[in-house]
Each structure stands twice: as structure tokens, then as C-alpha cells.
Design a protein around this motif. Sequence first.
Motif, PDB file in Angstrom:
ATOM      1  N   PRO A 130       0.836  -1.203   0.000  1.00  0.00           N
ATOM      2  CA  PRO A 130       0.000   0.000   0.000  1.00  0.00           C
ATOM      3  C   PRO A 130       0.873   1.255   0.000  1.00  0.00           C
ATOM      4  O   PRO A 130       2.008   1.239   0.485  1.00  0.00           O
ATOM      5  CB  PRO A 130      -0.780  -0.117   1.320  1.00  0.00           C
ATOM      6  CG  PRO A 130      -0.711  -1.562   1.686  1.00  0.00           C
ATOM      7  CD  PRO A 130       0.604  -2.059   1.173  1.00  0.00           C
ATOM      8  N   ASP A 132       0.762   3.790   1.816  1.00  0.00           N
ATOM      9  CA  ASP A 132       1.114   4.246   3.154  1.00  0.00           C
ATOM     10  C   ASP A 132       1.847   3.177   3.979  1.00  0.00           C
ATOM     11  O   ASP A 132       1.969   3.296   5.199  1.00  0.00           O
ATOM     12  CB  ASP A 132      -0.128   4.715   3.901  1.00  0.00           C
ATOM     13  CG  ASP A 132      -1.176   3.599   4.088  1.00  0.00           C
ATOM     14  OD1 ASP A 132      -0.945   2.472   3.583  1.00  0.00           O
ATOM     15  OD2 ASP A 132      -2.213   3.859   4.725  1.00  0.00           O
ATOM     16  N   SER A 133       2.345   2.143   3.310  1.00  0.00           N
ATOM     17  CA  SER A 133       3.047   1.065   4.017  1.00  0.00           C
ATOM     18  C   SER A 133       4.350   1.562   4.636  1.00  0.00           C
ATOM     19  O   SER A 133       5.044   2.408   4.057  1.00  0.00           O
ATOM     20  CB  SER A 133       3.357  -0.071   3.031  1.00  0.00           C
ATOM     21  OG  SER A 133       4.206  -1.028   3.633  1.00  0.00           O
ATOM     22  N   MET A 198      -5.300  -6.598  -0.067  1.00  0.00           N
ATOM     23  CA  MET A 198      -4.541  -5.426   0.385  1.00  0.00           C
ATOM     24  C   MET A 198      -5.486  -4.333   0.884  1.00  0.00           C
ATOM     25  O   MET A 198      -5.289  -3.765   1.966  1.00  0.00           O
ATOM     26  CB  MET A 198      -3.675  -4.889  -0.748  1.00  0.00           C
ATOM     27  CG  MET A 198      -2.973  -3.576  -0.417  1.00  0.00           C
ATOM     28  SD  MET A 198      -2.092  -2.853  -1.813  1.00  0.00           S
ATOM     29  CE  MET A 198      -0.665  -3.929  -1.915  1.00  0.00           C
ATOM     30  N   TRP A 199      -6.519  -4.046   0.093  1.00  0.00           N
ATOM     31  CA  TRP A 199      -7.425  -2.950   0.453  1.00  0.00           C
ATOM     32  C   TRP A 199      -8.214  -3.253   1.718  1.00  0.00           C
ATOM     33  O   TRP A 199      -8.617  -2.341   2.444  1.00  0.00           O
ATOM     34  CB  TRP A 199      -8.370  -2.660  -0.712  1.00  0.00           C
ATOM     35  CG  TRP A 199      -7.626  -2.165  -1.927  1.00  0.00           C
ATOM     36  CD1 TRP A 199      -6.467  -1.441  -1.941  1.00  0.00           C
ATOM     37  CD2 TRP A 199      -7.973  -2.378  -3.296  1.00  0.00           C
ATOM     38  NE1 TRP A 199      -6.070  -1.182  -3.247  1.00  0.00           N
ATOM     39  CE2 TRP A 199      -6.976  -1.737  -4.096  1.00  0.00           C
ATOM     40  CE3 TRP A 199      -9.024  -3.032  -3.950  1.00  0.00           C
ATOM     41  CZ2 TRP A 199      -7.000  -1.737  -5.486  1.00  0.00           C
ATOM     42  CZ3 TRP A 199      -9.056  -3.031  -5.335  1.00  0.00           C
ATOM     43  CH2 TRP A 199      -8.062  -2.389  -6.101  1.00  0.00           C
ATOM     44  N   ASP A 200      -8.431  -4.548   2.003  1.00  0.00           N
ATOM     45  CA  ASP A 200      -9.141  -4.947   3.220  1.00  0.00           C
ATOM     46  C   ASP A 200      -8.192  -5.118   4.407  1.00  0.00           C
ATOM     47  O   ASP A 200      -8.600  -5.599   5.468  1.00  0.00           O
ATOM     48  CB  ASP A 200      -9.900  -6.258   2.986  1.00  0.00           C
ATOM     49  CG  ASP A 200     -11.079  -6.095   2.041  1.00  0.00           C
ATOM     50  OD1 ASP A 200     -11.532  -4.953   1.846  1.00  0.00           O
ATOM     51  OD2 ASP A 200     -11.531  -7.119   1.484  1.00  0.00           O
ATOM     52  N   ASP A 201      -6.924  -4.745   4.227  1.00  0.00           N
ATOM     53  CA  ASP A 201      -5.895  -4.864   5.259  1.00  0.00           C
ATOM     54  C   ASP A 201      -5.696  -6.314   5.716  1.00  0.00           C
ATOM     55  O   ASP A 201      -5.405  -6.590   6.876  1.00  0.00           O
ATOM     56  CB  ASP A 201      -6.212  -3.976   6.462  1.00  0.00           C
ATOM     57  CG  ASP A 201      -4.989  -3.792   7.373  1.00  0.00           C
ATOM     58  OD1 ASP A 201      -3.850  -3.886   6.868  1.00  0.00           O
ATOM     59  OD2 ASP A 201      -5.182  -3.581   8.595  1.00  0.00           O
ATOM     60  N   ASP A 204      -0.063  -7.392   3.710  1.00  0.00           N
ATOM     61  CA  ASP A 204       0.880  -6.277   3.746  1.00  0.00           C
ATOM     62  C   ASP A 204       1.573  -6.097   2.393  1.00  0.00           C
ATOM     63  O   ASP A 204       2.018  -4.996   2.055  1.00  0.00           O
ATOM     64  CB  ASP A 204       1.954  -6.525   4.816  1.00  0.00           C
ATOM     65  CG  ASP A 204       1.345  -6.799   6.176  1.00  0.00           C
ATOM     66  OD1 ASP A 204       0.654  -5.907   6.703  1.00  0.00           O
ATOM     67  OD2 ASP A 204       1.543  -7.921   6.706  1.00  0.00           O
TER      68      ASP A 204
END
Length: 349
Positions: A130, A132-133, A198-201, A204
Motif C-alpha cells: 500500500p 502508506d506502508s 490489500m485494500w481490506d488490510d 501487507d
Amino acid sequence: MKLARRTFLAAASAAALLAQPLVADAQSLPRNMRMVIGSTSTGGDTYQNSAIVADALSEKLGINIKVDAVGATEAFKALARDRRGTTIMVFHDQSYLANLYGVTGYGDPFEEFVVGPTLAINPGNAYLVPADSPYHSMEDILAAAEAGTRVRVAIQPGGVSEIGFSALKNAARLRAPGSEENIVPVNTGSQSDKNQAMWDDLADVINGSIQANEQFTQLPADDAKAMRFVWITARPETLEQAPEAGMGGTSRDDMLKYASPKTSVTLDGETDFTFDKEFFLLFNKDMDPEAMAAIDTALSEIYADGTVETRQKEAFFIPDYLPAEKARAHLREKRDTYEKVISEISGKS
């Protein structure tokens, strides 16, 4: 004038003689051929590349070749059934990787079929995080695993999607034995499934591709769907053949920053792991050898002409023709390298 005419006729005769072997060999081919592919998508890279090659072969050999997107399992079955040689297959490294991973329905293609010439490389296999990772590089990811942090990687198990994951675990093991346990898979399906993880967290890091994911790397950093590349697995020699403009907003030079040697994921402590997704032909073992040779000869002339290479590069493929014998040796060596990687981390994922 007579001398000039004789010279012209001699040149024409020589050209005709040179053309004769291909014409003669082509007579052993059926007039209509089915090219099955290991994908059910008519919009994916396997179909795109197969269509380019099928069109070029049809024109060169004067036969009809239809691309049929039936998927890997059905394609292998169709190829195994057709001893007459009216069916040929195009697939990529998944054909032997899935066998190494023990996926049901995948035998050893080097034993069950005749592996033919290579056709093209899709240089786009990649890993992303992501926007913001906290991970800005593969070094960050390996360091996190070494420090005891679980790093979740979304993959589609059993092939091209998983081989980079296996390489990452192997690199973690070599860096700090035991840290590979912190590189954990999130098994999903298609690329959209990996993106959603990824979008659902739930992940990583995800396996993706330049073609499918580059658009998300161009989004504003505060967009919930924004991503960043951290690794492109292709060899630098492969990426250097890509158009300078690259794809979308990512230039070739940008891509090279995420590939070896600038981004390093070690294979054995000395050399970097790399992976090119290569497409190649497969034939039924009982197909007429002359027919297989005719296709190989035709491809050598097609690639020498350069037209098919232009079409491949326009579709972001890297032309990659190797004649059948060299292709088999190359792909076997590649298979053996990845088999070692998989065996090193087997049972630990």
C-alpha cells in the motif's frame, strides 16, 4: 541484358531453393490447427501473446490456427488426446511450477509432452505494498521479518504467483534462519482478489504485475487504493529490452530500480533471485516430428523478420524466441533452479 536476366533468374532459383525446406516441411501440418492455452481469459497475457504468434504462424505456413482459451487443465487434456498433431499448446512457467508445488492436474511437462520453442517474456511479475506502508523496499520487509514482525503476502498458490514468495522466504532464511516463519502467505485467487486483500488490510504485500497494477501506483498517496512497487522479479537484461517509456507513468528506468541488482532478493547468498515469465509451445509426444520442426523453422524465420517482435513490444512483451532444443535445455535449467528454492522452504509456509 541477357547476363542481367541470367543473374536475376539464378538469384530467383536460389531463393526458391532456400524456401523449399519450409514449404516441404509445412506439408506435414494439418490445414486447421487448434492452439489451446493455459488460461480461460481472452483478455490476459497468455491469450494476447498466443494470438500474435498464431496469426504470424498462420500467415507463414498458409494454415488456419485458432486460439482456444480453455484453461490449463483442459488444455493439457486436449493436448494429450490429440496424437495427430492438430492441437498444440501455449503456456508459461506455471506448467512446471505448479507441478513442483504439487498442484492437482499438473504433471511434469518435460516428461508428458514435448516442450517446444520459447516465444516471449512478460516482464511484469511484481510485488507491491500500500502507498502508506512502512515498507519502502524489500530490505525493509526482510528486516521486519528478522525483527519478528509477521509480513503477510497475498499470492495465488501453486505457480507464477507463488515463486517470488518462495524466493522471499528463502532470502529471509539465508539472512536470519528462522525469520522465514514470519513471511506468511495469504492464499487468494485472481489478481482482483489479491488487490482486495490489500485494500481490506488482510495483506501487507501482494503479488501483482506491471500491467495490472501500475495504474494504482499513479493514484494520489492518500487514495485508499494507492500502491507502490517494491520488487519486479524480471532480469535486468529483460527489462532493458522494454520500451524506454515503460508503461503508464512508470518508465523503464523506474522499473529497473525495483529489479536486480538495485533491488536485491538473494538466491543463494551470492546471486540475486530473478524470474522471467516465459511463454512457450508444447506438443503431443506422438506428433509428427517433421510437423514440430516445420513450426520451429517457421518461427525462426518469423522472428528473424522482426514483424512479430514489433507487435509483441507494443503489447509490452519481450520477444524471446529460442529454437526447441535450446528452449528445452534453458527451461529445464530454470525449473531445476526453482525446484531448489521450493525444496529449501517446503513445509515451512
